[in-house]
Design a protein around this motif. Sequence first.
Motif, PDB file in Angstrom:
ATOM      1  N   ILE A  60      39.272  45.556  34.491  1.00 21.71           N
ATOM      2  CA  ILE A  60      39.124  44.840  35.692  1.00 21.71           C
ATOM      3  C   ILE A  60      37.868  44.080  35.612  1.00 21.71           C
ATOM      4  N   SER A  61      36.883  44.325  35.111  1.00 17.78           N
ATOM      5  CA  SER A  61      35.693  43.447  34.946  1.00 17.78           C
ATOM      6  C   SER A  61      35.856  42.323  34.100  1.00 17.78           C
ATOM      7  N   THR A  62      36.807  42.444  33.111  1.00 19.41           N
ATOM      8  CA  THR A  62      37.154  41.444  32.213  1.00 19.41           C
ATOM      9  C   THR A  62      38.095  40.266  32.779  1.00 19.41           C
ATOM     10  N   ILE A  63      38.921  40.913  33.776  1.00 18.20           N
ATOM     11  CA  ILE A  63      39.619  40.050  34.334  1.00 18.20           C
ATOM     12  C   ILE A  63      38.741  39.327  35.512  1.00 18.20           C
ATOM     13  N   ASN A  64      37.929  40.035  36.229  1.00 16.06           N
ATOM     14  CA  ASN A  64      37.078  39.366  36.923  1.00 16.06           C
ATOM     15  C   ASN A  64      36.390  38.122  36.654  1.00 16.06           C
ATOM     16  N   GLU A  65      35.962  38.413  35.423  1.00 14.29           N
ATOM     17  CA  GLU A  65      34.935  37.420  34.556  1.00 14.29           C
ATOM     18  C   GLU A  65      35.960  36.141  34.212  1.00 14.29           C
ATOM     19  N   ALA A  66      37.373  36.468  33.845  1.00 11.12           N
ATOM     20  CA  ALA A  66      38.546  35.331  33.661  1.00 11.12           C
ATOM     21  C   ALA A  66      38.456  34.632  34.934  1.00 11.12           C
ATOM     22  N   ILE A  67      38.671  35.188  36.196  1.00 14.92           N
ATOM     23  CA  ILE A  67      39.031  34.425  37.206  1.00 14.92           C
ATOM     24  C   ILE A  67      37.870  33.947  38.255  1.00 14.92           C
ATOM     25  N   ALA A  68      36.496  34.226  37.709  1.00 15.85           N
ATOM     26  CA  ALA A  68      35.573  33.959  38.537  1.00 15.85           C
ATOM     27  C   ALA A  68      35.443  32.530  38.730  1.00 15.85           C
ATOM     28  N   GLY A  69      35.014  31.873  39.854  1.00 15.84           N
ATOM     29  CA  GLY A  69      35.009  30.559  40.179  1.00 15.84           C
ATOM     30  C   GLY A  69      36.130  29.792  40.529  1.00 15.84           C
ATOM     31  N   SER A  70      37.359  30.769  40.711  1.00 21.79           N
ATOM     32  CA  SER A  70      38.532  30.115  40.836  1.00 21.79           C
ATOM     33  C   SER A  70      38.984  30.845  42.339  1.00 21.79           C
ATOM     34  N   ASP A  71      40.065  30.387  42.684  1.00 20.87           N
ATOM     35  CA  ASP A  71      40.775  30.786  44.089  1.00 20.87           C
ATOM     36  C   ASP A  71      41.705  31.915  43.655  1.00 20.87           C
ATOM     37  N   ILE A  72      41.780  32.632  42.188  1.00 23.81           N
ATOM     38  CA  ILE A  72      42.631  33.623  42.004  1.00 23.81           C
ATOM     39  C   ILE A  72      42.136  34.995  42.307  1.00 23.81           C
ATOM     40  N   PHE A  73      42.893  35.837  42.680  1.00 25.41           N
ATOM     41  CA  PHE A  73      42.455  37.231  42.739  1.00 25.41           C
ATOM     42  C   PHE A  73      43.331  38.259  42.362  1.00 25.41           C
ATOM     43  N   LEU A  74      42.856  39.467  41.845  1.00 20.24           N
ATOM     44  CA  LEU A  74      43.474  40.357  41.038  1.00 20.24           C
ATOM     45  C   LEU A  74      44.290  41.111  42.321  1.00 20.24           C
ATOM     46  N   VAL A  75      45.517  41.473  41.918  1.00 20.55           N
ATOM     47  CA  VAL A  75      46.330  42.236  42.904  1.00 20.55           C
ATOM     48  C   VAL A  75      46.201  43.745  42.236  1.00 20.55           C
ATOM     49  N   ASP A  76      46.786  44.019  41.072  1.00 17.31           N
ATOM     50  CA  ASP A  76      46.909  45.137  40.442  1.00 17.31           C
ATOM     51  C   ASP A  76      46.729  45.048  38.955  1.00 17.31           C
TER      52      ASP A  76
END
Length: 156
Positions: free
Chosen positions: A8-24
């Motif tokens: 989850i931390s790795t995914i959040n790093e990848a999407i940081a600064g964008s409007d993308i959000f993690l669903v699951d």
Amino acid sequence: MIDKQKLISTINEAIAGSDIFLVDARISPANEIVVEIDSPEGIDIDTCAGITRHIEQAFDRDVEDYELEVGSAGLTAPMRVRGQFLKNIGNPVEALTRDGRKLHGILTAVNDDTTACTITVETKVKEPGAKRPVLKPEEITLPLADIKYVRYEIKF
């Protein structure tokens, strides 16, 4: 086994600064990783590929083998996170309540802590003196705990 918090931390790093959000993010006992993402503008294949590469850099397949799938949450998948509800305000939705009622209407609001949503449905009302019932909009606010699912409704 892959560490879910690190994933989850790795995914959040990848999407940081964008409007993308993690669903699951799910990890099966067989190390099958499924990541679902979304954004108000939608998700394209290049975005999924970029997030896949970011995850693959953080998790070495030589240390622990895994299968990885990164994709959008899906158009008709039930909404699970606040971002999905916000994205669909003003759109037609279908909601199934825990008591078995199926509502079709427009998602008009979600409260700040994502514990309830408001759906505007058309209800038949017979006015006094009228021969036929007319459709009137009615706002129904439901706690999410009382709803089995809410999903975008496609109409043809």
